[in-house]
Design an enzyme around this catalytic site. Sequence first.
Site, mmCIF file in Angstrom:
data_model
loop_
_atom_site.group_PDB
_atom_site.id
_atom_site.type_symbol
_atom_site.label_atom_id
_atom_site.label_comp_id
_atom_site.label_asym_id
_atom_site.label_seq_id
_atom_site.Cartn_x
_atom_site.Cartn_y
_atom_site.Cartn_z
ATOM 1 N N SER A 1 42.572 36.933 42.991
ATOM 2 C CA SER A 1 42.227 37.093 44.451
ATOM 3 C C SER A 1 42.034 35.079 44.986
ATOM 4 C CB SER A 1 40.583 36.983 44.472
ATOM 5 O OG SER A 1 40.416 38.497 44.394
HETATM 6 N N1 SAM Z 1 39.279 40.214 39.803
HETATM 7 C C1 SAM Z 1 40.850 40.219 39.584
HETATM 8 C C2 SAM Z 1 41.383 38.409 39.370
HETATM 9 O O1 SAM Z 1 40.084 37.634 38.881
HETATM 10 O O2 SAM Z 1 42.354 38.481 39.132
HETATM 11 C C3 SAM Z 1 41.728 39.995 41.179
HETATM 12 C C4 SAM Z 1 41.362 41.372 41.055
HETATM 13 S S1 SAM Z 1 42.355 43.389 42.037
HETATM 14 C C5 SAM Z 1 42.637 42.212 43.385
HETATM 15 C C6 SAM Z 1 41.982 44.141 41.933
HETATM 16 C C7 SAM Z 1 42.452 45.306 40.910
HETATM 17 O O3 SAM Z 1 41.793 46.010 40.638
HETATM 18 C C8 SAM Z 1 43.810 45.318 39.844
HETATM 19 O O4 SAM Z 1 44.045 44.645 39.036
HETATM 20 C C9 SAM Z 1 43.470 46.850 40.237
HETATM 21 O O5 SAM Z 1 44.617 47.098 39.139
HETATM 22 C C10 SAM Z 1 42.026 46.949 39.853
HETATM 23 N N2 SAM Z 1 41.582 48.482 40.153
HETATM 24 C C11 SAM Z 1 41.863 49.013 40.899
HETATM 25 N N3 SAM Z 1 41.491 50.510 40.709
HETATM 26 C C12 SAM Z 1 40.867 49.998 39.943
HETATM 27 C C13 SAM Z 1 39.625 51.068 38.892
HETATM 28 N N4 SAM Z 1 40.064 52.397 39.173
HETATM 29 N N5 SAM Z 1 38.543 51.045 37.401
HETATM 30 C C14 SAM Z 1 39.615 49.545 37.532
HETATM 31 N N6 SAM Z 1 40.042 48.706 37.565
HETATM 32 C C15 SAM Z 1 40.880 48.924 38.906
#
Ligand code: SAM
Length: 209
Positions: free
Chosen positions: A60
């Site tokens: 992000s």
């Molecule tokens: N917090 C992260 C960082 O600092 O890099 C950015 C997160 S990214 C915007 C969103 C993440 O949520 C992705 O890696 C995606 O694979 C994960 N995600 C989506 N659905 C999910 C779920 N049901 N459970 C766990 N992770 C999930």
Amino acid sequence: MDYEREREAMVRQLRRMGIRDERVLAAIAKIPRERFVRDEDRQIAYGDHALGIAEGQTISQPYVVARMTELLEVESDHHVLEVGTGSGYQAAVLGELARDVVSVERHAALAEQARDLLNELGYRNVQVVTGDASAGYESGAPYDRILVTAASPAISPELVRQCAADGRIVAPVGDEEMQQLVVRRPSGQESRHGAVKFVPLRGQAGFRH
Ligand code: SAM
């Protein structure tokens, strides 16, 4: 490339953009963001934008990381859940502020990479778990704070149940195109803090394909 100067400049910019929580700014000032992006993106790691990582996901934008962390109001004795580890950068920020952090990522390859990096950087209080945390992560509950870092159709009742009575949940809630940053307390009290755009939450309580 002088990453330390880049980092200082980013913190100055976050201040100008209205981030006021000194603990959040100090955490961000410590973390080598260039280690959490793809090798070819290291030179642009400190720009105020999201960047692509593996599996079609993103790390992000620094302002959004700072703002969500500020809204979460993490204290040093808190037990925190992050849904969506991605690169592990936000987990490191939380690791600087909280007692301990459980961060869950559905892509095993991302979880493994983040786990290795956080370990290498010395974040012994951050545990990275592979799985679907759209309905939370029951075995670590209750949490003092819950941060969802993927676009959510709603804050699931399971997530609310896993949050301590005096806790708070911060999540981007909306459709797959645009979301609002929402702060929710288990009492039902809710506030909204502006528009954001995140990659979608998948899984049981996420968006369907
Ligand atoms: N917090 C992260 C960082 O600092 O890099 C950015 C997160 S990214 C915007 C969103 C993440 O949520 C992705 O890696 C995606 O694979 C994960 N995600 C989506 N659905 C999910 C779920 N049901 N459970 C766990 N992770 C999930």
